[in-house]
Design an enzyme around this catalytic site. Structure first.
Site, PDB file in Angstrom:
ATOM      1  N   LYS A  68       0.860  -1.186   0.000  1.00  0.00           N
ATOM      2  CA  LYS A  68       0.000   0.000   0.000  1.00  0.00           C
ATOM      3  C   LYS A  68       0.900   1.240   0.000  1.00  0.00           C
ATOM      4  CE  LYS A  68      -4.376   0.977   2.356  1.00  0.00           C
ATOM      5  NZ  LYS A  68      -5.092   0.759   3.611  1.00  0.00           N
TER       6      LYS A  68
HETATM    7  O1  G3P Z   1      -7.748   1.575   5.428  1.00  0.00           O
HETATM    8  C1  G3P Z   1      -8.055   2.834   5.024  1.00  0.00           C
HETATM    9  C2  G3P Z   1      -9.428   3.371   5.406  1.00  0.00           C
HETATM   10  O2  G3P Z   1     -10.409   2.383   5.268  1.00  0.00           O
HETATM   11  C3  G3P Z   1      -9.487   4.149   6.675  1.00  0.00           C
HETATM   12  O3  G3P Z   1     -10.796   4.371   7.150  1.00  0.00           O
HETATM   13  O4  G3P Z   1     -12.377   5.050   8.935  1.00  0.00           O
HETATM   14  O5  G3P Z   1      -9.936   5.629   9.149  1.00  0.00           O
HETATM   15  O6  G3P Z   1     -11.383   6.800   7.494  1.00  0.00           O
HETATM   16  P1  G3P Z   1     -11.116   5.538   8.231  1.00  0.00           P
END
Ligand code: G3P
Length: 217
Positions: free
Chosen positions: A83
Site C-alpha cells: 500500500k
Molecule cells: O484503510 C483505510 C481506510 O479504510 C481508513 O478508514 O475510517 O480511518 O477513514 P477511516
C-alpha cells in the site's frame, strides 16, 4: 463485489474468514498501532488467515525508502499487496512494483484525477476514502461514480476498492455503482447480515415449530 475487512485484529479476521465470504484484508499504520502488535509479525499472521490480498502500507515518504520497505513487506507472502500513498513518490513506487508483478494498493485517494493517475501507474487497487470525503462536506459516493466512469471509458483494470466505509449504505451504494471491492470495519460486515424482520421471522417460526412437538433427525 469483493469484501475485504479493514482491520489488523487477527481474531476478527479469523472469525470473518470462517464465513467463507472474506476476500481480503486491508491494514494501515493506524490499524497496526491499534492492534498493539509488531507490524511484520501481525502481517505474516494475517496473510496465513486469508488467501486473498492483504494490504500492508509503507511508511516512508520518498521513493527509494518506499522501495526498500516494499522489498521487506513483499517477502512476507505472495498475497501481500503493497500500500502506497497517492503522492508522486507513491505512484513512482507503484509503477515500479507493478511492472515487477507485485500487487499495489494506492491509498488516500480523494479525487477522480488522482484515481486516473493511479490507474496510469498500473495500480492493482485504488482506495478512495468515502467516509473521510463525506466528513469534509464532499460526496464520497459521487467520487466512486466518477472513478467507475473514467476507468470504464479507458478499460483500466485497476480495481476500485472503496475504503473508509462507515455504514451499510456505503456498501449498498458501492455495489450499485459497480465498485470492485469494499473494505469494511468488522462491525460493518457483521451489520450486513442483520435485519429486524429476519430476527422477527425466526422468532415466529421457532415458536410455531415448538407447537408441533417435532424434531428433525
Ligand atoms: O484503510 C483505510 C481506510 O479504510 C481508513 O478508514 O475510517 O480511518 O477513514 P477511516
Amino acid at each position: 463485489m469483493k469484501f475485504f475487512v479493514d482491520t489488523a485484529d487477527t481474531a476478527d479476521i479469523a472469525d470473518l474468514a470462517a464465513t467463507g465470504l472474506l476476500d481480503g484484508v486491508t491494514t494501515n499504520p493506524s490499524l497496526i498501532a491499534k492492534s498493539g502488535r509488531d507490524f511484520l509479525e501481525v502481517t505474516r499472521e494475517i496473510c496465513a488467515l486469508v488467501e486473498g490480498p492483504v494490504s500492508a502500507e509503507v511508511v516512508a515518504l520518498d521513493h527509494e525508502t518506499m522501495m526498500k520497505e516494499a522489498e521487506i513487506l513483499r517477502k512476507i507472502s505472495d498475497n501481500v499487496a503493497i500500500k502506497v500513498p497517492l503522492t508522486l513518490d507513491g505512484l513512482k513506487t507503484c509503477k515500479k512494483l507493478t511492472d515487477d508483478g507485485t500487487m499495489v494498493n494506492v491509498t488516500l485517494c480523494f479525487s477522480a484525477n488522482q484515481a486516473l493517475l493511479a490507474a496510469k501507474a498500473g495500480a492493482t487497487f485504488i482506495s478512495p476514502f468515502v467516509g473521510r470525503h463525506d466528513d469534509n462536506g464532499f460526496d464520497g459516493m459521487a467520487l466512486i461514480e466518477d472513478i467507475r466512469l473514467i476507468y470504464d471509458n479507458y478499460a483500466f483494470e485497476t480495481e476500485i476498492l472503496v475504503a473508509s466505509v462507515r455504514h451499510p449504505i456505503h456498501v449498498l451504494e458501492s455495489a450499485r455503482i459497480g465498485a470492485d471491492v469494499a473494505t469494511m470495519p468488522p462491525s460493518v460486515i457483521r451489520s450486513l447480515f442483520k435485519h429486524v424482520l429476519t430476527d422477527k421471522g425466526i422468532e415466529g417460526f421457532m415458536a410455531d415449530w415448538a407447537k408441533t412437538g417435532q424434531s428433525i433427525g
